[in-house]
Design an enzyme around this catalytic site. Structure first.
Site, mmCIF file in Angstrom:
data_model
loop_
_atom_site.group_PDB
_atom_site.id
_atom_site.type_symbol
_atom_site.label_atom_id
_atom_site.label_comp_id
_atom_site.label_asym_id
_atom_site.label_seq_id
_atom_site.Cartn_x
_atom_site.Cartn_y
_atom_site.Cartn_z
ATOM 1 N N ASP A 257 38.968 44.289 35.882
ATOM 2 C CA ASP A 257 39.873 43.740 34.871
ATOM 3 C C ASP A 257 40.901 44.819 34.483
ATOM 4 O O ASP A 257 41.442 45.485 35.355
ATOM 5 C CB ASP A 257 39.071 43.223 33.671
ATOM 6 N N TYR A 398 47.886 43.127 26.625
ATOM 7 C CA TYR A 398 48.658 42.168 27.418
ATOM 8 C C TYR A 398 50.150 42.281 27.090
ATOM 9 O O TYR A 398 50.997 42.270 27.990
ATOM 10 C CB TYR A 398 48.169 40.748 27.153
ATOM 11 N N HIS A 452 33.822 37.415 37.677
ATOM 12 C CA HIS A 452 34.737 38.400 37.114
ATOM 13 C C HIS A 452 34.017 39.587 36.474
ATOM 14 O O HIS A 452 34.512 40.705 36.524
ATOM 15 C CB HIS A 452 35.617 37.696 36.069
#
Length: 483
Positions: A257, A398, A452
């Site tokens: 990630d 982000y 993930h």
């Protein structure tokens, strides 16, 4: 195709030229991209629109190793020692949390016959809330969290939290430093089952790991930045400084990630310090990958030349990355509700775990959450976010990563000679093919039937693969030394 120099690469600037009634296949686009290193400008026609790709030479960005991210008034007056730290779940926090969980409003029932297609199924909320309120043992879990040594140290104005585990081994076994970085919505909790495996001798290996597991800035027990601009590339500087403070001028890195994004930046910028990069999320935001996603999205939406499987990949990508846009544009607005409501935080994060394990979990009433994890494990991870009230600062990564200033550094368009190992999860939506990366020394890879959160889901095969990769890294460097 000739290899790019280590310190420079070519960037492709994409812009629309004019509209034309014709189309072209993905195969043509990739062929053109592969040959565009030898030309300055390339014209492509995609879905009836003509585009121009202009080549530019890039160099490594020059970053300030002492850039200050803390409160301005504290600059020059911080404690840079390494201090022991202990995680605490206070009675005040626990009482407030239980009150909020018990006094939530009635929730809107799901549509008939729906699993998690519309998000977290609200019929699943009560069992999770009941467990968190009545069965989760806060004091026992606090003890669990503190089983490993925790520390904090101030780097560039931020108190950075990290776990550091030094193995006790005979002199014949070499200890090598390994920095492991998590992502969102994970935390250091993802690695609790992995740490004992990495710090214990493994058959067939003459080395073992000293493991350093930090909380990313703004996540968990690490401070968030006081001003804009702290993206993954700047975090790479912070973690290089952390390793230097711990006495390591050379080390290995592992990440998934956002941890993978940061590790990739470290491997690119600090090529002498990073001895090898093990990743379980091969991804990049560069010219080739952006064109692939752009074209894939256009053709999938128009159902042009892609087959059903290809359409599913791109439509799934669009459906499952809506939160990217929210968190990259308005993280603070979203953070208000998630910081105020533990039920909101639970449903938002656990829905990401559901899809992250396997996309087919969208069609299951319970979201498939019990397939890989226990309730205790998932609530542990939630407690890292809730007890520190860090959800807002965690989501800001982000906004910083997709900012114009951060993207202008074009770190993913630059190659690195650092050896890479790619651990692929079969159910990983965000994984990209290695040919989109600038990794001339990709030594190998492994495929696991996971998702993930691979270290959290499959700690034993994950740990075994890290050993395998570092053995390959060491052999790579020994061969170069002999030459």
């Amino acid at each position: 195709m000739p290899s790019c120099p280590v310190q420079t690469s070519l960037q492709f600037r994409l812009f629309k030229l004019r509209t034309k009634l014709c189309s072209c296949s993905l195969d043509f686009i990739y062929f053109a991209m592969a040959n565009s290193f030898n030309i300055g400008i390339l014209v492509l026609v995609i879905g009836g629109t003509t585009w121009v790709i202009e080549a530019q030479v890039l160099t490594l960005p020059q970053l300030d190793p002492d850039e200050w991210w803390g409160p301005a008034e504290l600059q020059g007056d911080t404690n840079t020692t390494i201090r022991p730290f202990r995680i605490q779940f206070t009675q005040k926090m626990i009482k407030d949390l239980k009150s909020r969980l018990r006094n939530r409003r009635d929730l809107t029932p799901p549509l008939e016959g729906i699993g998690f297609e519309y998000g977290f199924n609200t019929q699943q909320v009560d069992p999770w809330v009941k467990y968190w309120t009545e069965e989760y043992d806060f004091k026992e879990r606090e003890k669990f969290f503190n089983q490993f040594p925790h520390y904090k140290t101030n780097i560039q104005g931020l108190d950075i939290h990290f776990i550091r585990v030094k193995p006790k081994v005979p002199a014949s076994v070499k200890t090598v430093p390994l920095l492991i970085l998590h992502g969102w919505p994970g935390s250091v909790r993802e690695f609790y089952e992995v740490i004992p495996l990495l710090t214990s001798p493994a058959d067939g290996y003459d080395f073992i790991f000293e493991v350093i597991v930090p909380s990313l800035p703004g996540f968990g027990f690490s401070d968030g930045a006081a001003r804009p601009g702290l993206g993954p590339i700047q975090m790479a500087v912070i973690f290089k400084n952390l390793m230097a403070r711990l006495g390591y001028d050379k080390f290995y890195v592992q990440g998934g990630d956002w941890g993978s994004v940061i590790c990739k930046a470290m491997a690119t910028i600090f090529q002498k310090e990073v001895l090898g990069f093990h990743t379980n999320l091969m991804s990049a935001v560069n010219s080739c990958s952006e064109i692939k996603v752009l074209v894939g999205a256009i053709t999938a939406s128009q159902q042009l030349t892609l087959n059903q499987t290809q359409r599913n990949v791109f439509t799934d990508y669009i459906e499952e990355t809506g939160y990217f846009h929210l968190q990259a544009t308005k993280p603070d607005t979203l953070g208000v509700s998630l910081s105020d409501s533990p039920v909101g935080l639970l449903t938002y994060i656990l829905e990401k775990f559901s899809a992250g394990i396997r996309l087919d979990n969208r069609f299951r009433p319970d979201g498939g959450l019990y397939d890989r994890f226990s309730e205790e494990q998932l609530i542990d991870n939630l407690m890292v976010y809730w007890s520190t009230s860090c959800i807002t600062t965690s989501m800001r990564i982000y906004a910083e990563a997709f900012s114009t200033a951060h993207r202008a550094l074009r770190i993913d368009d630059l190659p690195t000679p650092v050896p890479i190992w790619n651990l692929v999860a079969k159910n990983e939506l965000l994984n990209q093919p290695p040919n989109l990366m600038k990794f001339p020394n990709l030594l190998g890879g492994t495929v696991l039937d996971g998702g993930h959160f691979l270290a959290f889901e499959l700690p034993q095969p994950f740990s075994a693969d890290v050993f395998k990769a570092v053995k390959a890294f060491r052999a790579f460097h020994e061969a170069r030394t002999e030459l």
